[in-house]
Design a protein around this motif. Structure first.
Motif, PDB file in Angstrom:
ATOM      1  N   LEU A  71       1.307  39.283 112.853  1.00  0.00           N
ATOM      2  CA  LEU A  71       0.192  40.188 112.601  1.00  0.00           C
ATOM      3  C   LEU A  71      -0.625  40.493 113.851  1.00  0.00           C
ATOM      4  CD1 LEU A  71      -1.128  38.954 109.154  1.00  0.00           C
ATOM      5  CD2 LEU A  71       0.244  40.947 109.644  1.00  0.00           C
ATOM      6  N   THR A  72      -0.530  39.671 114.873  1.00  0.00           N
ATOM      7  CA  THR A  72      -1.267  39.941 116.105  1.00  0.00           C
ATOM      8  C   THR A  72      -0.363  40.467 117.218  1.00  0.00           C
ATOM      9  OG1 THR A  72      -1.043  37.590 116.664  1.00  0.00           O
ATOM     10  CG2 THR A  72      -3.100  38.294 115.643  1.00  0.00           C
ATOM     11  N   ARG A  73       0.880  40.761 116.882  1.00  0.00           N
ATOM     12  CA  ARG A  73       1.798  41.299 117.886  1.00  0.00           C
ATOM     13  C   ARG A  73       1.963  42.810 117.785  1.00  0.00           C
ATOM     14  NH1 ARG A  73       5.105  38.453 121.102  1.00  0.00           N
ATOM     15  NH2 ARG A  73       5.050  36.181 120.946  1.00  0.00           N
ATOM     16  N   GLY A  74       1.357  43.434 116.794  1.00  0.00           N
ATOM     17  CA  GLY A  74       1.451  44.876 116.690  1.00  0.00           C
ATOM     18  C   GLY A  74       2.153  45.323 115.424  1.00  0.00           C
ATOM     19  N   THR A  76       4.996  46.889 114.801  1.00  0.00           N
ATOM     20  CA  THR A  76       6.436  46.683 114.616  1.00  0.00           C
ATOM     21  C   THR A  76       6.731  45.312 114.035  1.00  0.00           C
ATOM     22  OG1 THR A  76       6.893  48.154 116.485  1.00  0.00           O
ATOM     23  CG2 THR A  76       8.668  46.679 115.780  1.00  0.00           C
ATOM     24  N   TRP A  77       6.111  44.261 114.611  1.00  0.00           N
ATOM     25  CA  TRP A  77       6.348  42.902 114.126  1.00  0.00           C
ATOM     26  C   TRP A  77       5.797  42.726 112.718  1.00  0.00           C
ATOM     27  CZ3 TRP A  77       9.382  39.279 116.219  1.00  0.00           C
ATOM     28  CH2 TRP A  77       9.778  39.467 117.548  1.00  0.00           C
ATOM     29  N   THR A  78       4.646  43.322 112.454  1.00  0.00           N
ATOM     30  CA  THR A  78       4.066  43.230 111.110  1.00  0.00           C
ATOM     31  C   THR A  78       4.988  43.889 110.090  1.00  0.00           C
ATOM     32  OG1 THR A  78       1.833  43.278 112.041  1.00  0.00           O
ATOM     33  CG2 THR A  78       2.053  43.799 109.706  1.00  0.00           C
ATOM     34  N   ALA A  79       5.482  45.074 110.405  1.00  0.00           N
ATOM     35  CA  ALA A  79       6.398  45.776 109.506  1.00  0.00           C
ATOM     36  C   ALA A  79       7.680  44.974 109.295  1.00  0.00           C
ATOM     37  CB  ALA A  79       6.723  47.162 110.067  1.00  0.00           C
ATOM     38  N   ALA A  80       8.164  44.317 110.352  1.00  0.00           N
ATOM     39  CA  ALA A  80       9.392  43.522 110.236  1.00  0.00           C
ATOM     40  C   ALA A  80       9.191  42.349 109.288  1.00  0.00           C
ATOM     41  CB  ALA A  80       9.809  43.021 111.620  1.00  0.00           C
ATOM     42  N   TRP A  81       8.018  41.692 109.369  1.00  0.00           N
ATOM     43  CA  TRP A  81       7.760  40.555 108.485  1.00  0.00           C
ATOM     44  C   TRP A  81       7.652  41.022 107.030  1.00  0.00           C
ATOM     45  CZ3 TRP A  81       2.735  37.204 108.056  1.00  0.00           C
ATOM     46  CH2 TRP A  81       3.034  36.029 107.365  1.00  0.00           C
ATOM     47  N   ILE A  82       6.948  42.117 106.806  1.00  0.00           N
ATOM     48  CA  ILE A  82       6.806  42.639 105.442  1.00  0.00           C
ATOM     49  C   ILE A  82       8.170  43.056 104.889  1.00  0.00           C
ATOM     50  CG2 ILE A  82       5.799  44.493 104.054  1.00  0.00           C
ATOM     51  CD1 ILE A  82       3.388  44.435 105.954  1.00  0.00           C
ATOM     52  N   ALA A  83       8.969  43.724 105.716  1.00  0.00           N
ATOM     53  CA  ALA A  83      10.308  44.135 105.275  1.00  0.00           C
ATOM     54  C   ALA A  83      11.169  42.916 104.936  1.00  0.00           C
ATOM     55  CB  ALA A  83      10.967  44.977 106.362  1.00  0.00           C
ATOM     56  N   MET A  84      11.039  41.860 105.720  1.00  0.00           N
ATOM     57  CA  MET A  84      11.831  40.652 105.489  1.00  0.00           C
ATOM     58  C   MET A  84      11.533  40.064 104.106  1.00  0.00           C
ATOM     59  SD  MET A  84      11.853  37.140 107.744  1.00  0.00           S
ATOM     60  CE  MET A  84      10.182  36.698 107.235  1.00  0.00           C
ATOM     61  N   ILE A  85      10.256  40.141 103.699  1.00  0.00           N
ATOM     62  CA  ILE A  85       9.868  39.604 102.394  1.00  0.00           C
ATOM     63  C   ILE A  85      10.653  40.287 101.279  1.00  0.00           C
ATOM     64  CG2 ILE A  85       7.949  39.387 100.768  1.00  0.00           C
ATOM     65  CD1 ILE A  85       6.113  39.262 103.288  1.00  0.00           C
ATOM     66  N   PHE A  86      10.719  41.605 101.324  1.00  0.00           N
ATOM     67  CA  PHE A  86      11.407  42.352 100.267  1.00  0.00           C
ATOM     68  C   PHE A  86      12.925  42.198 100.366  1.00  0.00           C
ATOM     69  CE2 PHE A  86       7.316  44.554 100.782  1.00  0.00           C
ATOM     70  CZ  PHE A  86       6.845  44.458  99.481  1.00  0.00           C
ATOM     71  N   VAL A  87      13.452  42.177 101.583  1.00  0.00           N
ATOM     72  CA  VAL A  87      14.898  42.066 101.767  1.00  0.00           C
ATOM     73  C   VAL A  87      15.410  40.724 101.260  1.00  0.00           C
ATOM     74  CG1 VAL A  87      16.729  41.905 103.498  1.00  0.00           C
ATOM     75  CG2 VAL A  87      15.006  43.710 103.674  1.00  0.00           C
ATOM     76  N   VAL A  88      14.676  39.636 101.561  1.00  0.00           N
ATOM     77  CA  VAL A  88      15.122  38.308 101.130  1.00  0.00           C
ATOM     78  C   VAL A  88      15.170  38.219  99.616  1.00  0.00           C
ATOM     79  CG1 VAL A  88      14.443  35.871 101.058  1.00  0.00           C
ATOM     80  CG2 VAL A  88      14.421  37.110 103.230  1.00  0.00           C
ATOM     81  N   GLN A  89      14.153  38.745  98.926  1.00  0.00           N
ATOM     82  CA  GLN A  89      14.165  38.671  97.467  1.00  0.00           C
ATOM     83  C   GLN A  89      15.293  39.519  96.864  1.00  0.00           C
ATOM     84  OE1 GLN A  89      10.050  39.255  95.954  1.00  0.00           O
ATOM     85  NE2 GLN A  89      10.266  37.113  95.382  1.00  0.00           N
ATOM     86  N   LEU A  90      15.562  40.675  97.450  1.00  0.00           N
ATOM     87  CA  LEU A  90      16.703  41.475  96.979  1.00  0.00           C
ATOM     88  C   LEU A  90      18.015  40.724  97.181  1.00  0.00           C
ATOM     89  CD1 LEU A  90      15.735  45.057  98.232  1.00  0.00           C
ATOM     90  CD2 LEU A  90      16.168  44.380  95.853  1.00  0.00           C
TER      91      LEU A  90
END
Length: 378
Positions: A71-74, A76-90
């Motif tokens: 969350l403090t890296r900008g 792109t990194w924030t979007a990657a973490w949020i995307a990872m949450i949804f991808v892992v559950q799928l």
């Protein structure tokens, strides 16, 4: 547009606290993954995938602590973490055995996996679009199980599915409010810390500017600049000592440095203790500070101006040794009523400590020992 005061305070606090928050979120997500590998039904390949994902989350948690988190890296990194949450559950929905999908009653495997980051997202100041982003994240997290269930059951949803998703939405709000509560407490802490710092400045440094201006006027009037500097140095050391002693635990190295700095070029330190990061409780630090200041002043006035300072600590006592290279010190000097050393010994003995003159060391001079008990003696 200028951000509100609350957002500004939250932003300054976030820079300090977001790393452990993000690391804890990743650690809890890893725990969810390992728990799922044990409690849910996967194929052999599925178990290996879940375990690998858990190990990766643990590694990320370890990396976040010494470095900046997503969350403090900008963006792109924030979007990657949020995307990872949804991808892992799928992915987990595809790996689970048929009929095992709603084992937790939430309609999705490891429902907490996506809920945990909501606490961190609620804590983080997103800027002027904060409310829109927060609502979007909550809606996305709540709607995600519906999408998964719809894909698995080919859009044939039952009442049980809907009830589980409604329950899931309630927990999403709870996690989000927990993060908001933490943010609120942090704002209070920052405000109180700011007020305390302001009060400390007013109490200890507020009149320092006046003393500096007076010193300048004295020097311009022809007074001895060295003597004026000495008085100003003593004043600043006293004020710095007041600031140090406001804390519950005081850095021992800071106490020693301040006392030595107060003597300026009138004192030559031959050897001193290695204190590292040692901290001393405030009540003991006050005694150490008083003892060190009085003994070093005695070295400057009555000794040769050179001193050896030693410090040791046992389970029961802290011991401060000061040795000078002057004419020596008679133990009877400690009995002279009204002298600084007599007052120091009286104070120490009232607190269970002591001040005594040691036998003359080789090479002459005086050696004095201050003992401060770590635990109060009754």
């Amino acid at each position: 547009m200028r951000r509100s005061t609350n957002v500004e305070l939250l932003a300054s606090t976030t820079e300090k606290l977001i790393r452990p928050f993000e690391a804890m979120a990743l650690f809890l997500q890893a725990a969810n993954l390992f728990s799922s590998a044990v409690n849910d039904r996967y194929s052999a390949l599925g178990v290996r995938v879940v375990v690998v994902l858990g190990v990766l989350h643990l590694a990320l948690a370890g990396l976040v602590l010494p470095h900046r988190g997503p969350l403090t890296r900008g963006r792109t990194w924030t979007a990657a973490w949020i995307a990872m949450i949804f991808v892992v559950q799928l992915l987990l929905a595809r790996l689970l055995a048929p009929g095992d999908f709603a084992a937790y009653g939430t309609g999705v495997p490891m429902g907490n996996y996506a809920l945990i980051p909501l606490g961190v997202f609620a804590f983080y100041p997103w800027g002027r679009h904060r409310r829109l982003i927060e609502v979007g994240l909550i809606v996305a997290v709540v709607a995600h199980p519906l999408v998964i269930l719809a894909l698995i059951h080919r859009w044939q949803l039952t009442g049980a599915h809907v009830r589980s998703v409604v329950m899931y939405a309630g927990w999403a709000v709870v996690w989000f409010l927990v993060g908001k509560g933490i943010a609120w407490l942090c704002r209070i802490a920052v405000r109180l810390e700011t007020e305390a710092l302001s009060a400390s400045y007013t109490a200890t440094l507020g009149d320092l500017h006046t003393h500096v201006e007076s010193a300048i006027e004295e020097i311009e009037a022809g007074n001895d600049a060295r003597e004026v500097a000495h008085r100003l140095r003593l004043l600043t050391a006293a004020r710095r000592g007041q600031l140090l002693l406001r804390a519950g635990n005081v850095g021992a190295a800071d106490l020693f440095k301040n006392a030595i700095r107060a003597c300026g070029d009138r004192l030559r330190l031959v050897s001193g203790p290695q204190l590292g990061g040692l901290t001393v409780p405030r009540e003991h630090a006050i005694l150490l500070e008083q003892g060190l200041a009085d003994l070093l002043k005695n070295v400057v006035v009555h000794g040769s101006g050179s001193a050896e300072v030693g410090f040791t600590m046992t389970d029961s006592d802290m011991t401060l040794d000061v040795r000078d290279f002057g004419p020596g010190l008679e133990p009877s000097r400690l009995d002279v009523s009204g002298s600084s050393l007599h007052q120091l010994r009286t104070t120490l003995r009232e607190r269970g400590g002591d001040l005594r003159v040691l036998p003359p060391p080789p090479g002459g001079g005086a050696a004095v020992r201050v003992t401060v008990p770590i635990w109060s003696r009754r």
